[in-house]
Motif scaffolding. Sequence first.
Motif, mmCIF file in Angstrom:
data_model
loop_
_atom_site.group_PDB
_atom_site.id
_atom_site.type_symbol
_atom_site.label_atom_id
_atom_site.label_comp_id
_atom_site.label_asym_id
_atom_site.label_seq_id
_atom_site.Cartn_x
_atom_site.Cartn_y
_atom_site.Cartn_z
ATOM 1 N N PRO A 5 0.809 -1.229 0.000
ATOM 2 C CA PRO A 5 0.000 0.000 0.000
ATOM 3 C C PRO A 5 0.838 1.274 0.000
ATOM 4 O O PRO A 5 0.437 2.284 -0.591
ATOM 5 C CB PRO A 5 -0.835 -0.121 1.287
ATOM 6 N N CYS A 6 2.006 1.246 0.635
ATOM 7 C CA CYS A 6 2.866 2.432 0.604
ATOM 8 C C CYS A 6 3.362 2.721 -0.807
ATOM 9 O O CYS A 6 3.498 3.890 -1.201
ATOM 10 C CB CYS A 6 4.057 2.258 1.550
ATOM 11 N N ALA A 7 3.605 1.675 -1.596
ATOM 12 C CA ALA A 7 4.044 1.871 -2.982
ATOM 13 C C ALA A 7 2.989 2.604 -3.795
ATOM 14 O O ALA A 7 3.310 3.401 -4.690
ATOM 15 C CB ALA A 7 4.379 0.536 -3.623
ATOM 16 N N VAL A 8 1.717 2.341 -3.486
ATOM 17 C CA VAL A 8 0.627 3.045 -4.170
ATOM 18 C C VAL A 8 0.757 4.551 -3.973
ATOM 19 O O VAL A 8 0.552 5.344 -4.900
ATOM 20 C CB VAL A 8 -0.739 2.541 -3.645
ATOM 21 N N LEU A 9 1.134 4.967 -2.765
ATOM 22 C CA LEU A 9 1.229 6.402 -2.471
ATOM 23 C C LEU A 9 2.540 7.003 -2.935
ATOM 24 O O LEU A 9 2.587 8.191 -3.310
ATOM 25 C CB LEU A 9 1.029 6.635 -0.979
ATOM 26 N N ILE A 10 3.613 6.224 -2.925
ATOM 27 C CA ILE A 10 4.852 6.710 -3.530
ATOM 28 C C ILE A 10 4.588 7.045 -4.997
ATOM 29 O O ILE A 10 4.997 8.100 -5.500
ATOM 30 C CB ILE A 10 5.973 5.658 -3.410
ATOM 31 N N HIS A 11 3.870 6.168 -5.672
ATOM 32 C CA HIS A 11 3.544 6.408 -7.080
ATOM 33 C C HIS A 11 2.665 7.647 -7.233
ATOM 34 O O HIS A 11 2.891 8.477 -8.133
ATOM 35 C CB HIS A 11 2.829 5.184 -7.657
ATOM 36 N N ALA A 12 1.663 7.783 -6.368
ATOM 37 C CA ALA A 12 0.760 8.923 -6.465
ATOM 38 C C ALA A 12 1.510 10.245 -6.286
ATOM 39 O O ALA A 12 1.283 11.208 -7.030
ATOM 40 C CB ALA A 12 -0.349 8.803 -5.423
ATOM 41 N N VAL A 13 2.417 10.304 -5.309
ATOM 42 C CA VAL A 13 3.176 11.533 -5.090
ATOM 43 C C VAL A 13 4.119 11.802 -6.260
ATOM 44 O O VAL A 13 4.295 12.950 -6.678
ATOM 45 C CB VAL A 13 3.931 11.466 -3.748
ATOM 46 N N GLU A 14 4.711 10.747 -6.808
ATOM 47 C CA GLU A 14 5.551 10.933 -7.993
ATOM 48 C C GLU A 14 4.722 11.460 -9.166
ATOM 49 O O GLU A 14 5.179 12.315 -9.932
ATOM 50 C CB GLU A 14 6.243 9.623 -8.372
ATOM 51 N N ARG A 15 3.504 10.966 -9.313
ATOM 52 C CA ARG A 15 2.625 11.487 -10.364
ATOM 53 C C ARG A 15 2.310 12.960 -10.104
ATOM 54 O O ARG A 15 2.307 13.785 -11.016
ATOM 55 C CB ARG A 15 1.327 10.673 -10.409
ATOM 56 N N ALA A 16 2.034 13.294 -8.846
ATOM 57 C CA ALA A 16 1.721 14.677 -8.494
ATOM 58 C C ALA A 16 2.895 15.600 -8.808
ATOM 59 O O ALA A 16 2.701 16.727 -9.285
ATOM 60 C CB ALA A 16 1.356 14.762 -7.012
ATOM 61 N N TYR A 55 1.463 1.238 -9.269
ATOM 62 C CA TYR A 55 2.825 1.757 -9.183
ATOM 63 C C TYR A 55 3.675 1.178 -10.297
ATOM 64 O O TYR A 55 3.289 0.226 -10.975
ATOM 65 C CB TYR A 55 3.462 1.382 -7.839
ATOM 66 N N THR A 56 4.846 1.775 -10.489
ATOM 67 C CA THR A 56 5.858 1.158 -11.333
ATOM 68 C C THR A 56 6.795 0.361 -10.437
ATOM 69 O O THR A 56 6.791 0.501 -9.209
ATOM 70 C CB THR A 56 6.685 2.223 -12.087
ATOM 71 N N LEU A 57 7.623 -0.457 -11.025
ATOM 72 C CA LEU A 57 8.567 -1.238 -10.224
ATOM 73 C C LEU A 57 9.576 -0.342 -9.522
ATOM 74 O O LEU A 57 10.011 -0.632 -8.402
ATOM 75 C CB LEU A 57 9.281 -2.269 -11.105
ATOM 76 N N ARG A 58 9.940 0.759 -10.162
ATOM 77 C CA ARG A 58 10.854 1.693 -9.510
ATOM 78 C C ARG A 58 10.208 2.262 -8.242
ATOM 79 O O ARG A 58 10.862 2.417 -7.210
ATOM 80 C CB ARG A 58 11.249 2.810 -10.480
ATOM 81 N N ASP A 59 8.911 2.582 -8.314
ATOM 82 C CA ASP A 59 8.213 3.074 -7.124
ATOM 83 C C ASP A 59 8.259 2.039 -6.000
ATOM 84 O O ASP A 59 8.361 2.388 -4.824
ATOM 85 C CB ASP A 59 6.748 3.382 -7.448
ATOM 86 N N TYR A 60 8.162 0.779 -6.370
ATOM 87 C CA TYR A 60 8.173 -0.287 -5.363
ATOM 88 C C TYR A 60 9.493 -0.283 -4.605
ATOM 89 O O TYR A 60 9.525 -0.359 -3.376
ATOM 90 C CB TYR A 60 7.956 -1.639 -6.054
#
Length: 399
Positions: free
Chosen positions: A192-203, A344-349
């Motif tokens: 679930p944290c990876a989901v938000l890392i991705h979201a912030v990177e998108r932002a 997410y992407t794998l990098r976000d993971y």
Amino acid sequence: MDIKSSDIEKIVRQVLENISGAQATPARTAGPVPATSRVAMLTKAENFDIQEYPIPELGDDDVLVKVEGCGVCGTDAHEFKRDPFSLIPVVLGHEGTGEIVKMGKNVKKDSAGKPLNIGDKVVTCMIFKDNPDITMFDLNKQNVGGADVYGLLPDDDKHLNGWFADYILVRGGSTIFNVSDLDLDSRILIEPCAVLIHAVERAKTTGILRFNSRVVVQGCGPIGLICIAVLRAMGTENIVAVDGETKRLEFAKLMGATQTVNFKDHKGIDALAGAVKDAFGGYLADFAFQCTGSPVAHANIYKFIRNGGGLCELGFFINGGDATINPHFDICSKEITTVGSWVYTLRDYVTTFDFLKRAKAIGLPLEKLITHKYPLDKINEALQTNLKMEGLKIAIVNE
């Protein structure tokens, strides 16, 4: 050169032994492994049966993991309640982690190039399909939403396909990461944290989200709370959380929110938007994260954002219905920059592993997100607890 027949025999024997040894190289193991494993098989809506299956032989590229724990995701709850993905019978659980107890002879490193050994703690991400856009070193070309994932695989002759089990078989071609430097609770929260890392990177791609941005986060379930933690860990100081539950708003402050707004205290969108503005000292938000699956919440959030501001929508992991907005007032005249975010992407993971260490270093109590822990044989109770929204993150933890 004169070679004696005895020397020839010796050479031939040695070659044959080497060939035989290469063919017979066994899978590496930590010791005795049980012949069978329990799994929680979802056999019909709102019913898991604990079933037992033989642990299959490992291929040369496979890894057998003893499950230590797995979080219950909203996706699991949706599948448990009404099987929207038509997977039954299925072993769910994709937020899992555990210890390698057996591995094929070809397995040497994880998906990021880190050595793998018996006893290492691991997580999985996705099972690759033939898609060149999904690669480890691709920053943001495509998320991994089109790939397969353990815990959402139809049942087959292997059966050990999800983390709601005693053991899971990670097959060759899957992503696997060595996370031995993280504790169990942190490992359960990786997905679930990876989901938000991705979201912030998108932002961040909008160019609007900065250290000094005023940021509103709407929805303080696990996703919204982790969103606040990610923002705080990256240095954002001014965060307002919006939700309708007092306990969740209190938790939002633990995660780094500076102010909270309970929408139940305000009648109508104008009053609610005014409360958000007041929480920012008389200003609207520079950026907003919409973390609920509510169409009404999506329609409301535009009113919280200043002219020229930004929005990241990530609440709709499934079809939650249509939202009604006024494109002129909500988007065009305010020139709102909007991005969507999903998985997410794998990098976000991989980035998530460092986020979890950073969050702990600055004192964010992410482990408190896990409010309930159940053994595998209590999994039906665990999912019902999730559906009743009686806690935050529910987890299945094997003793």
